[in-house]
Design a protein around this motif. Structure first.
Motif, mmCIF file in Angstrom:
data_model
loop_
_atom_site.group_PDB
_atom_site.id
_atom_site.type_symbol
_atom_site.label_atom_id
_atom_site.label_comp_id
_atom_site.label_asym_id
_atom_site.label_seq_id
_atom_site.Cartn_x
_atom_site.Cartn_y
_atom_site.Cartn_z
ATOM 1 N N LYS A 147 6.787 -16.323 -4.941
ATOM 2 C CA LYS A 147 6.635 -15.539 -3.955
ATOM 3 C C LYS A 147 5.389 -15.109 -3.290
ATOM 4 O O LYS A 147 4.561 -15.023 -4.343
ATOM 5 C CB LYS A 147 7.796 -14.334 -3.629
ATOM 6 C CG LYS A 147 7.399 -13.253 -4.741
ATOM 7 C CD LYS A 147 8.532 -12.255 -4.654
ATOM 8 C CE LYS A 147 8.398 -11.034 -5.723
ATOM 9 N NZ LYS A 147 9.317 -9.938 -5.387
ATOM 10 N N GLU A 149 3.353 -11.985 -1.420
ATOM 11 C CA GLU A 149 3.401 -10.379 -0.746
ATOM 12 C C GLU A 149 2.243 -10.538 0.127
ATOM 13 O O GLU A 149 1.104 -10.569 -0.464
ATOM 14 C CB GLU A 149 3.672 -9.247 -1.670
ATOM 15 C CG GLU A 149 4.689 -9.377 -2.429
ATOM 16 C CD GLU A 149 5.112 -8.105 -3.283
ATOM 17 O OE1 GLU A 149 4.619 -7.006 -3.078
ATOM 18 O OE2 GLU A 149 5.188 -8.286 -4.513
ATOM 19 N N SER A 160 1.735 -2.728 6.443
ATOM 20 C CA SER A 160 2.115 -3.214 5.386
ATOM 21 C C SER A 160 3.782 -3.086 5.175
ATOM 22 O O SER A 160 4.289 -2.977 4.035
ATOM 23 C CB SER A 160 1.601 -2.437 4.107
ATOM 24 O OG SER A 160 2.176 -0.970 4.278
ATOM 25 N N ASN A 165 5.362 -4.285 2.118
ATOM 26 C CA ASN A 165 4.529 -5.475 2.017
ATOM 27 C C ASN A 165 5.501 -6.611 2.688
ATOM 28 O O ASN A 165 6.899 -6.369 2.707
ATOM 29 C CB ASN A 165 4.103 -6.185 0.687
ATOM 30 C CG ASN A 165 3.353 -5.036 0.112
ATOM 31 O OD1 ASN A 165 2.569 -4.195 0.725
ATOM 32 N ND2 ASN A 165 3.030 -5.140 -1.244
ATOM 33 N N TYR A 166 5.037 -7.409 3.273
ATOM 34 C CA TYR A 166 5.619 -8.442 4.025
ATOM 35 C C TYR A 166 5.641 -9.786 2.789
ATOM 36 O O TYR A 166 4.738 -9.984 2.120
ATOM 37 C CB TYR A 166 4.826 -9.153 5.140
ATOM 38 C CG TYR A 166 4.435 -8.332 6.098
ATOM 39 C CD1 TYR A 166 5.791 -7.924 7.057
ATOM 40 C CD2 TYR A 166 3.351 -7.655 6.569
ATOM 41 C CE1 TYR A 166 5.550 -7.264 8.214
ATOM 42 C CE2 TYR A 166 3.058 -6.870 7.469
ATOM 43 C CZ TYR A 166 4.280 -6.540 8.337
ATOM 44 O OH TYR A 166 3.826 -5.643 9.356
ATOM 45 N N VAL A 167 7.143 -10.193 2.607
ATOM 46 C CA VAL A 167 7.185 -10.916 1.445
ATOM 47 C C VAL A 167 7.937 -12.262 1.884
ATOM 48 O O VAL A 167 8.773 -12.377 2.617
ATOM 49 C CB VAL A 167 8.248 -10.317 0.467
ATOM 50 C CG1 VAL A 167 8.486 -11.157 -0.733
ATOM 51 C CG2 VAL A 167 7.946 -8.873 -0.217
#
Length: 203
Positions: A147, A149, A160, A165-167
């Motif tokens: 993944k 982030e 964010s 965070n965008y994951v």
């Protein structure tokens, strides 16, 4: 004995390559690069993964005009945290690791937000890869990104996802992302692939 010109040698090699490709029974465009991209909703993030076939996977990060940082500066800084595994070729236990870096996203020339250049999956020199790996690491292991982030900042202001965070999970990207097949064979990201990524940023 006459010398054979370099041009004739090059021509012969090219003809042999075409014949070999035809004889292999691979379909036309087999070596053309492919891409998959996802836009996070809600969120201003686009992540694209490009299989160049010739030089491995490349990645592109986009920050769309929907983001709260858009228009506040001549660039947006992306904080990138990559979760990955090194899986031993001998079947041993995989080692889970993380890598972090900052990447400057510059204005996309059509005005569709901000975009990175092409980022290699890994590098063992310089800073053009998502992950830095010693050259011997992939002699005994395969790399698997699990993944990514992402968070963004401009002059101390952050986007964010409220601190989470965008994951993007790689498995989700490949399964649910929008897919594209380029008309070109290229070790760099092809022009039509860039157009596909920019179109995704417009959504």
């Amino acid at each position: 004995m006459k010398k054979i010109s370099g041009f004739l040698i090059t021509l012969a090699i090219a003809a042999f390559s075409v014949t070999a490709a035809s004889a292999s029974n691979y379909p036309p465009g087999y070596m053309n690069q492919s891409a998959v991209a996802v836009s996070l909703s809600p969120g201003p993030v686009v992540l694209a993964e490009v299989n160049t076939m010739l030089s491995g996977y490349k990645y592109v990060i986009g920050y769309t005009p929907k983001g709260i940082l858009a228009g506040k500066a001549d660039h947006v800084n992306a904080y990138v945290k990559v979760h990955y595994k090194l899986i031993p070729l001998n079947g041993g236990n995989a080692n889970s690791m993380t890598a972090e870096r900052q990447i400057k996203l510059k204005p996309e020339w059509n005005g569709i937000g901000y975009i990175s250049g092409e980022l290699s999956q890994y590098t063992n020199y310089g800073t053009d890869g998502l992950i830095f790996l010693p050259s011997q690491a992939l002699t005994y292991n395969t790399l698997e990104i699990e993944k990514i982030e992402l968070a963004f900042n401009v002059n101390g202001q952050w986007d964010s996802n409220y601190g989470l965070n965008y994951v993007i999970y790689t498995e989700t990207l490949r399964r649910l992302g929008t897919k594209f097949k380029s008309g070109y064979t290229s070790s760099a990201i092809a022009v039509d692939t860039w157009s596909f990524i920019v179109t995704k940023m417009r959504e």
